[in-house]
Scaffold this active site. Structure first.
Site, PDB file in Angstrom:
ATOM      1  N   ASP A  43      75.182-114.717 -79.472  1.00  0.00           N
ATOM      2  CA  ASP A  43      73.895-114.329 -80.023  1.00  0.00           C
ATOM      3  C   ASP A  43      73.143-113.553 -78.929  1.00  0.00           C
ATOM      4  OD1 ASP A  43      71.770-113.912 -81.692  1.00  0.00           O
ATOM      5  OD2 ASP A  43      71.533-115.993 -82.292  1.00  0.00           O
TER       6      ASP A  43
HETATM    7  C1  BGC Z   1      69.487-114.049 -84.117  1.00  0.00           C
HETATM    8  C2  BGC Z   1      70.746-113.666 -84.864  1.00  0.00           C
HETATM    9  C3  BGC Z   1      70.797-112.179 -85.069  1.00  0.00           C
HETATM   10  C4  BGC Z   1      70.719-111.510 -83.716  1.00  0.00           C
HETATM   11  C5  BGC Z   1      70.838-110.007 -83.787  1.00  0.00           C
HETATM   12  C6  BGC Z   1      69.290-113.214 -82.870  1.00  0.00           C
HETATM   13  O1  BGC Z   1      68.058-113.427 -82.303  1.00  0.00           O
HETATM   14  O2  BGC Z   1      69.550-115.419 -83.773  1.00  0.00           O
HETATM   15  O3  BGC Z   1      70.799-114.346 -86.074  1.00  0.00           O
HETATM   16  O4  BGC Z   1      71.960-111.823 -85.747  1.00  0.00           O
HETATM   17  O5  BGC Z   1      69.477-111.845 -83.104  1.00  0.00           O
HETATM   18  O6  BGC Z   1      69.714-109.431 -84.294  1.00  0.00           O
END
Ligand code: BGC
Length: 633
Positions: free
Chosen positions: A262
């Site tokens: 993430d």
């Molecule tokens: C979120 C994810 C997301 C990623 C990319 C993160 O902060 O937890 O769910 O896919 O950002 O935007």
């Protein structure tokens, strides 16, 4: 034969890559069309030109992706980029938030919605969607319950698989398919106190029984990528957890795809206190089984030095690079890197897509209460539509709207006006009262035959980084409700929210309550259809609504305790000030029909592990309304 050609191609390419270029393929950077985390990627274009970036998120449209893809094709090795984006409930045509759509229990519908999102994403130059989010959660304080399928592992697993099928289709090279990304692996839905990004502490048994099934189902359905969670598991951050990523996911579950972290989860290990430096965090992540680093740039900066010092072997990096390149091959990127961006933008939701979004919105609403059959309403009366959400298009779309456009969405008022004569008053803001607005709303209500009050959360109140400790309607909205109820007019409450709310007071006051989530582009139209009886409500809750926030976390899947609940027994498992059960439990949902359920029979008294039995019952619709009933066993 095709496999041999692919292998030969990839190995030849790998043989020409420097360690820096290999690290580049494992580096996912963000563009600036959306911001989904705190860190921005500097010098994106220069890094792409140098071959130091393998994939990009937060850039879409054919023109924008083409511009970057052309830079990648001018890099020394000419390896094309993958474009990813948070397409959570639609790219251009927005359908209900996943929690809402899960209440349809209609897996075919969910698969068709995911397919529509895939087609629109691919037409926008994308190859990869960061969905499905399959984190089970039992705590609606956590704002991200909006993005998931609720509290039940079995239903969650069916939904996870349906969505993966919808996104990926049968062939990734088909320009209507995108890579699914199952997230957030693992246990992200169980942060302590429902506070986003907080620690998770859980038994292996709870993992297996409750939290793992949807991830597993998505993998079994062929999901090609997995995103790690921000949290730790047993003290080790998910992005550095070898047990989780390598032993369990790859080893036991047979996952063949690639694992992305993430957003900045690699460098966040310094905050977890489990890595001293970015480079140490990169080593831990790669060792654990991570293939791609989202936005941290710790792989790009750290891996070459780690190889040189011998802390990481180049073979380890090669395995990760081959997974990423192999996917690029499967997407057809080496054959035709511009396939998805070689056309003009088609930015408007098509009529067919709007039709599907409306069907999805219609099936997502849950009728929580309908005393005296107040709903459906007749169109031939004076209707006052009141509330801060009654004319909001943006809030109808909810959190994570990708490239969705609020100007193309229908608010409740838009929908009502197409069917009936309505007057509208706002009554108050989302969180601020206003005397004039209140007086205006009370006046309109007093002159109407019936009032529909649309209250709830604005879009920023759920989703990522949107946990709440008080999940009642905001104070000013409860004030408004009180004043409207005092007019004595029959009053329907429509709640829009990204989570189950605490509605005990509302339940005691309103004859009818319809839960309408954030229903997407066609939300207002679908809402009017249900309110006026052109369609009957279908939804059944996939997450219980608590009586009090103090009951959380809670689930209908409680295990028995040694001292079962008994209101009359002091030393039994209970609260002094509230019952144990939910106000509206998992599975609850009324409709305009009245169903009689017949006797239940089963075709065999025994079932072997892994076997099947069939259960029969007869369901009769006793009313004059056409309606749908979802049976739960
Ligand atoms: C979120 C994810 C997301 C990623 C990319 C993160 O902060 O937890 O769910 O896919 O950002 O935007």
């Amino acid at each position: 034969m095709a496999g041999m050609i692919k292998d030969a191609f990839l190995h030849e390419l790998l043989g020409r890559m420097s360690v820096e270029e290999k690290a580049g393929q494992l580096n996912l950077l963000t563009g600036a069309m959306d911001a989904t985390g705190m860190k921005h990627s500097d010098d994106l274009e220069a890094k792409i030109r140098a071959g130091h970036c393998g994939a990009v998120l937060n850039v879409y449209t054919p023109a924008a992706t083409r511009a970057l893809q052309e830079l990648a094709l001018a890099s020394p090795l000419q390896i094309p980029l993958i474009f990813g984006y948070d397409v959570i409930h639609g790219q251009r045509t927005i359908y209900p938030i996943p929690l809402g759509l899960s209440c349809s229990w209609n897996q075919d519908l969910m698969q068709r919605c995911a397919q529509m999102a895939a087609v629109e994403s691919a037409a926008d130059g994308l190859h990869w969607v960061y969905s499905p989010m399959v984190d089970i959660s039992q705590d609606p304080r956590w704002g991200r319950v909006a993005e998931g399928a609720g509290e039940d592992p079995w239903l969650g697993a069916q939904i996870a698989a349906a969505m993966v099928r919808g996104y990926q289709g049968n062939d990734l090279a088909d320009p209507a398919s995108v890579l699914a990304c199952v997230k957030h692996f693992a246990l992200y839905g169980a942060p302590m106190g429902g506070r986003d990004y907080h620690t998770v502490d859980m038994s292996r048994r709870a993992m297996e029984e409750t939290y793992f099934p949807p991830y597993r189902a998505a993998i079994d359905a062929g999901a090609r990528t997995v995103m790690t969670a921000f949290n730790d598991i047993d003290g080790i951050p998910a992005s550095a957890n070898r047990w989780l990523l390598t032993e369990l996911l790859r080893g036991q579950w047979g996952f063949q795809g690639w694992i992305v972290t993430d957003y900045t989860a690699v460098t966040e290990m310094k905050n977890h206190g489990t890595a001293a430096t970015d480079s140490d965090a990169a080593r831990q992540s790669l060792d654990a089984g991570v293939d791609m680093d989202m936005v941290s740039e710790a792989f790009l900066a750290g891996l070459p030095g780690l190889v040189e010092s011998g802390a990481v072997s180049e073979t380890q990096i090669d395995a990760a690079v081959l997974r990423v390149l192999g996917t690029k091959w499967d997407l057809g990127l080496f054959r035709d890197p511009l396939a998805r961006c070689n056309h003009e933008s088609a930015i408007h939701p098509s009529p067919e897509n709007r039709k599907l979004a409306r069907e999805a919105a219609r099936e997502s609403m849950v009728l929580l209460k309908n005393k005296g059959g107040l709903l459906p309403l007749s169109k031939h009366q004076n209707i006052a539509l009141i509330g801060p959400l009654a004319d909001s298009r943006r809030d109808m779309l909810g959190c994570w709207i990708a490239a969705g456009d609020e100007a193309l969405a229908a608010s409740p008022l838009d929908g009502f006006r197409e069917m009936a004569e309505v007057v509208h008053a706002k009554g108050c803001g989302i969180s601020e009262g206003n005397e004039d607005l209140l007086a205006d709303a009370v006046r309109e209500a007093s002159q109407a035959d019936v009032v529909v009050l649309v209250l709830g959360e604005c879009w920023q109140m759920s989703g990522e980084a949107a946990s709440r400790t008080d999940i009642r309607l905001p104070q000013c909205q409860r004030e408004l409700a009180k004043h409207i109820l005092e007019t004595g007019k029959p009053c329907v409450l429509v709640t829009m929210s990204g989570r189950p709310l605490e509605l005990a007071w509302e339940d005691s006051q309103f004859p009818a309550i319809l839960q309408a989530w954030a229903l997407g582009t066609e939300g207002g139209h679908a809402l009017a259809e249900v309110i006026f009886g052109d369609a009957a409500p279908v939804g059944k809750l996939t997450m219980g609504f608590p009586r009090r926030v103090g009951q959380l976390p809670m689930t209908y899947r409680e295990k028995p305790t040694g001292r079962p609940f008994d209101a009359a027994v002091q030393y039994s498992s209970k609260y002094l000030d509230a019952p144990n059960d939910a106000l509206y439990p998992f599975g609850h949902g009324l409709t305009y029909g009245e169903f009689r359920h017949g006797a239940v029979t089963i075709d065999s008294p025994e079932m072997q592990p892994g076997g099947t039995v069939t259960v029969f019952t007869e369901v009769t619709n006793l009313s004059t309304h056409a309606a749908t009933e979802t049976l739960q066993l």
